[in-house]
Design a protein around this motif. Sequence first.
Motif, PDB file in Angstrom:
ATOM      1  N   PRO A   1       8.626  32.360  73.892  1.00  0.00           N
ATOM      2  CA  PRO A   1       9.392  31.292  73.425  1.00  0.00           C
ATOM      3  C   PRO A   1       9.134  31.007  72.012  1.00  0.00           C
ATOM      4  O   PRO A   1      10.312  30.378  71.502  1.00  0.00           O
ATOM      5  CB  PRO A   1       9.093  30.102  74.369  1.00  0.00           C
ATOM      6  CG  PRO A   1       7.738  30.662  74.817  1.00  0.00           C
ATOM      7  CD  PRO A   1       7.582  31.996  75.001  1.00  0.00           C
ATOM      8  N   ASN A   2       8.273  31.051  71.478  1.00  0.00           N
ATOM      9  CA  ASN A   2       7.995  30.481  70.027  1.00  0.00           C
ATOM     10  C   ASN A   2       7.795  31.528  68.851  1.00  0.00           C
ATOM     11  O   ASN A   2       7.569  31.063  67.861  1.00  0.00           O
ATOM     12  CB  ASN A   2       6.692  29.745  70.164  1.00  0.00           C
ATOM     13  CG  ASN A   2       6.771  28.410  71.129  1.00  0.00           C
ATOM     14  OD1 ASN A   2       7.658  27.888  71.307  1.00  0.00           O
ATOM     15  ND2 ASN A   2       5.682  28.295  71.993  1.00  0.00           N
ATOM     16  N   LEU A   3       8.065  32.957  69.500  1.00  0.00           N
ATOM     17  CA  LEU A   3       8.019  33.780  68.210  1.00  0.00           C
ATOM     18  C   LEU A   3       9.525  33.989  67.486  1.00  0.00           C
ATOM     19  O   LEU A   3      10.360  34.026  68.145  1.00  0.00           O
ATOM     20  CB  LEU A   3       7.692  35.135  68.984  1.00  0.00           C
ATOM     21  CG  LEU A   3       5.936  35.328  69.490  1.00  0.00           C
ATOM     22  CD1 LEU A   3       6.012  36.743  70.013  1.00  0.00           C
ATOM     23  CD2 LEU A   3       5.291  34.982  68.114  1.00  0.00           C
ATOM     24  N   PRO A   4       9.229  33.811  66.050  1.00  0.00           N
ATOM     25  CA  PRO A   4      10.564  34.045  65.133  1.00  0.00           C
ATOM     26  C   PRO A   4      10.706  35.347  65.271  1.00  0.00           C
ATOM     27  O   PRO A   4      10.056  36.197  65.698  1.00  0.00           O
ATOM     28  CB  PRO A   4      10.062  33.462  64.012  1.00  0.00           C
ATOM     29  CG  PRO A   4       8.512  33.432  63.975  1.00  0.00           C
ATOM     30  CD  PRO A   4       8.028  33.293  65.479  1.00  0.00           C
ATOM     31  N   PRO A   5      12.120  35.670  65.192  1.00  0.00           N
ATOM     32  CA  PRO A   5      12.761  37.162  65.332  1.00  0.00           C
ATOM     33  C   PRO A   5      11.779  38.065  64.122  1.00  0.00           C
ATOM     34  O   PRO A   5      11.653  39.121  64.405  1.00  0.00           O
ATOM     35  CB  PRO A   5      13.985  36.904  64.774  1.00  0.00           C
ATOM     36  CG  PRO A   5      14.513  35.596  65.165  1.00  0.00           C
ATOM     37  CD  PRO A   5      13.265  34.893  64.738  1.00  0.00           C
ATOM     38  N   GLU A   6      11.436  37.501  63.019  1.00  0.00           N
ATOM     39  CA  GLU A   6      10.663  38.125  61.943  1.00  0.00           C
ATOM     40  C   GLU A   6       9.342  38.649  62.700  1.00  0.00           C
ATOM     41  O   GLU A   6       8.834  39.957  62.487  1.00  0.00           O
ATOM     42  CB  GLU A   6      10.619  37.309  60.730  1.00  0.00           C
ATOM     43  CG  GLU A   6      11.858  36.974  60.227  1.00  0.00           C
ATOM     44  CD  GLU A   6      12.567  35.989  60.700  1.00  0.00           C
ATOM     45  OE1 GLU A   6      11.755  35.249  61.430  1.00  0.00           O
ATOM     46  OE2 GLU A   6      13.642  35.337  60.169  1.00  0.00           O
ATOM     47  N   LEU A   7       8.579  37.882  63.115  1.00  0.00           N
ATOM     48  CA  LEU A   7       7.160  38.169  63.581  1.00  0.00           C
ATOM     49  C   LEU A   7       7.413  39.309  64.732  1.00  0.00           C
ATOM     50  O   LEU A   7       6.769  40.072  64.949  1.00  0.00           O
ATOM     51  CB  LEU A   7       6.632  36.909  64.160  1.00  0.00           C
ATOM     52  CG  LEU A   7       5.174  37.022  64.738  1.00  0.00           C
ATOM     53  CD1 LEU A   7       4.245  37.825  63.574  1.00  0.00           C
ATOM     54  CD2 LEU A   7       4.506  35.877  65.101  1.00  0.00           C
ATOM     55  N   LEU A   8       8.557  38.797  65.757  1.00  0.00           N
ATOM     56  CA  LEU A   8       8.793  39.926  66.811  1.00  0.00           C
ATOM     57  C   LEU A   8       8.997  41.140  66.129  1.00  0.00           C
ATOM     58  O   LEU A   8       8.608  42.032  66.773  1.00  0.00           O
ATOM     59  CB  LEU A   8       9.664  39.287  67.600  1.00  0.00           C
ATOM     60  CG  LEU A   8      10.070  40.196  68.948  1.00  0.00           C
ATOM     61  CD1 LEU A   8       9.095  40.126  69.831  1.00  0.00           C
ATOM     62  CD2 LEU A   8      11.290  39.381  69.669  1.00  0.00           C
ATOM     63  N   CYS A   9       9.664  41.204  65.390  1.00  0.00           N
ATOM     64  CA  CYS A   9      10.190  42.649  64.697  1.00  0.00           C
ATOM     65  C   CYS A   9       8.890  43.372  64.151  1.00  0.00           C
ATOM     66  O   CYS A   9       8.713  44.420  64.480  1.00  0.00           O
ATOM     67  CB  CYS A   9      10.905  42.261  63.496  1.00  0.00           C
ATOM     68  SG  CYS A   9      11.735  43.963  62.918  1.00  0.00           S
ATOM     69  N   LEU A  10       7.847  42.694  63.673  1.00  0.00           N
ATOM     70  CA  LEU A  10       6.811  42.964  63.303  1.00  0.00           C
ATOM     71  C   LEU A  10       5.956  43.711  64.115  1.00  0.00           C
ATOM     72  O   LEU A  10       5.352  44.554  64.161  1.00  0.00           O
ATOM     73  CB  LEU A  10       5.760  42.213  62.136  1.00  0.00           C
ATOM     74  CG  LEU A  10       6.161  41.788  60.925  1.00  0.00           C
ATOM     75  CD1 LEU A  10       5.561  40.690  60.145  1.00  0.00           C
ATOM     76  CD2 LEU A  10       6.496  42.961  60.040  1.00  0.00           C
ATOM     77  N   ILE A  11       5.874  42.759  65.349  1.00  0.00           N
ATOM     78  CA  ILE A  11       4.952  43.421  66.457  1.00  0.00           C
ATOM     79  C   ILE A  11       5.627  44.635  67.057  1.00  0.00           C
ATOM     80  O   ILE A  11       4.947  45.519  67.404  1.00  0.00           O
ATOM     81  CB  ILE A  11       4.886  42.206  67.548  1.00  0.00           C
ATOM     82  CG1 ILE A  11       4.153  41.014  67.078  1.00  0.00           C
ATOM     83  CG2 ILE A  11       4.251  42.800  68.809  1.00  0.00           C
ATOM     84  CD1 ILE A  11       4.191  39.936  67.752  1.00  0.00           C
ATOM     85  N   THR A  12       6.905  44.673  67.016  1.00  0.00           N
ATOM     86  CA  THR A  12       7.576  45.853  68.042  1.00  0.00           C
ATOM     87  C   THR A  12       7.447  47.246  67.126  1.00  0.00           C
ATOM     88  O   THR A  12       7.530  48.354  67.712  1.00  0.00           O
ATOM     89  CB  THR A  12       8.848  45.288  68.214  1.00  0.00           C
ATOM     90  OG1 THR A  12       9.799  45.103  66.906  1.00  0.00           O
ATOM     91  CG2 THR A  12       9.221  44.246  69.263  1.00  0.00           C
ATOM     92  N   HIS A  13       7.249  47.131  65.917  1.00  0.00           N
ATOM     93  CA  HIS A  13       7.073  48.224  65.259  1.00  0.00           C
ATOM     94  C   HIS A  13       5.674  49.027  65.533  1.00  0.00           C
ATOM     95  O   HIS A  13       5.675  50.412  65.271  1.00  0.00           O
ATOM     96  CB  HIS A  13       7.012  47.843  63.645  1.00  0.00           C
ATOM     97  CG  HIS A  13       8.279  47.961  62.846  1.00  0.00           C
ATOM     98  ND1 HIS A  13       9.209  46.756  63.154  1.00  0.00           N
ATOM     99  CD2 HIS A  13       8.998  48.817  62.173  1.00  0.00           C
ATOM    100  CE1 HIS A  13      10.183  47.109  62.320  1.00  0.00           C
ATOM    101  NE2 HIS A  13      10.008  48.370  61.946  1.00  0.00           N
ATOM    102  N   HIS A  14       5.157  48.408  65.932  1.00  0.00           N
ATOM    103  CA  HIS A  14       3.744  48.891  66.635  1.00  0.00           C
ATOM    104  C   HIS A  14       3.618  49.454  68.097  1.00  0.00           C
ATOM    105  O   HIS A  14       2.645  49.986  68.568  1.00  0.00           O
ATOM    106  CB  HIS A  14       2.182  48.075  66.445  1.00  0.00           C
ATOM    107  CG  HIS A  14       2.184  47.725  64.916  1.00  0.00           C
ATOM    108  ND1 HIS A  14       1.434  48.549  64.101  1.00  0.00           N
ATOM    109  CD2 HIS A  14       2.659  46.535  64.362  1.00  0.00           C
ATOM    110  CE1 HIS A  14       1.539  48.018  62.972  1.00  0.00           C
ATOM    111  NE2 HIS A  14       2.068  46.815  63.052  1.00  0.00           N
ATOM    112  N   LEU A  15       4.810  49.435  68.837  1.00  0.00           N
ATOM    113  CA  LEU A  15       5.094  49.974  70.115  1.00  0.00           C
ATOM    114  C   LEU A  15       5.511  51.312  70.180  1.00  0.00           C
ATOM    115  O   LEU A  15       6.261  51.721  69.301  1.00  0.00           O
ATOM    116  CB  LEU A  15       5.870  48.849  70.701  1.00  0.00           C
ATOM    117  CG  LEU A  15       5.445  47.344  70.873  1.00  0.00           C
ATOM    118  CD1 LEU A  15       6.607  46.557  71.560  1.00  0.00           C
ATOM    119  CD2 LEU A  15       4.323  47.261  71.564  1.00  0.00           C
TER     120      LEU A  15
END
Length: 442
Positions: free
Chosen positions: A5-19
């Motif tokens: 709920p508290n993750l901004p889209p920019e941070l979420l995008c950085l995380i998903t690049h490693h999936l």
Amino acid sequence: MNPAPNLPPELLCLITHHLSHQDLVQIVRINRSWYSTCSPLLWKTVRLLYTSRRLSEPAQRAFLRHSRYVRPLQTRFFRPIKAFLEAPDLYLETIDILNNNLHSDVIDPCMSADSEALLIALLKKSPHLRTLRIKRSPKVSLPLLNIIATVLPRFRFLSLFCPQGMPWVSPATMKAFLEACSPETEQLSAWVIVEEDNEEQVESPLWELKDKDKHACEIERKHHQCFISDGHDSVSDHSSQKSPPSHPALHMLCLSGYFFDHEEDVVIPFLRGCKNLQMIESPDEYRNDKCWITDNYRIRAAIEEATGSTLRRLAIAPSGAGAESEITDEDVAQLILAGQSHRSDGRKEVWHTLHLEGNPLLGPLTADAILQTCTSGLVWLNISGCQGIRGHHIQAILTIAVHLRNLDAACRGDSEATDSRLYVSQILQSNTPWVCWSLRRN
């Protein structure tokens, strides 16, 4: 439930690049927020490697919704390309056309006329393309070469055709293609057969052409008038061009195949516009009797004029095969060291080819000389049978020979003391990585 709920889209995008791709498939199903963030990553790369059928209806509908996200396309088959032709928004940056057989040594090196038409249509829809690799060959090269040179103004990396299916190209067609290539091109590689379009060429036993190949040559002749240059049918007609087109970004040129004595007319005008060329390879690596780069003074002069460097070749006869059979490790080392120098006019002489095969006396001194002189320019190194050049020497060479493309070092000594194999342990123990970014054979 919102999983983040508290993750901004920019941070979420950085995380998903490693999936992984499988993880992304699961994540896009969580909610609309995750779907919106992860769909571009899920569809960024499309690989069609295991089926030659068209995409299923659900898959095609999903692809059309997300086609704007696709950047690299890698495929062994042409039929699925039809889905790309129907996409309203397409921004492909890379296209890889691979060999069509994944699990067999039997490879059809040529594409059919229908397959070529699909590929040409896809290229017309891909003006943003930067990388194009085609490991198949057309029956007739002219239409495809024409599209590549005229419709793709921004491509940087181009690799065309395969050794088993080298297409026939007339000298004027090849010359016009090179001149019309994108000025942003950084690497250009092609397997081609360059020969005059006459009956003698068709009947030559070197070609062993079938009837369909004769038909392909006839089509090539008919279409030549509408190619990218001024429509002349002979290389000499282009000689009046005053200034060659400039390709300042090109640093690697590899033209492999057969040029049948058209090397000078086709290649020299192009080389004069390649001011930053760093690596150039012969058109045919199997014709050891003739190296059109280092044995042709006109081509050497064109390279020297454009780049300020003179490419040299050293070939030492195998031990016991001639007058040089008694040559020593020190002799060869001195030859190599003396061959790379700065001349009084400011130009630099560099080794392009070192052919030292079959000289067991060559060892540490020769290896050290290579290490001192091969940081740039050296493209071909053959040290097979040089038992004194050990695995750790080869490892050291690979860590500094930036332009090395062909390395022949297959040799096994009679004992562990003369073993010149390169072991994985030597690679892992080295703190310096390989720098030969374009090595294709070793």
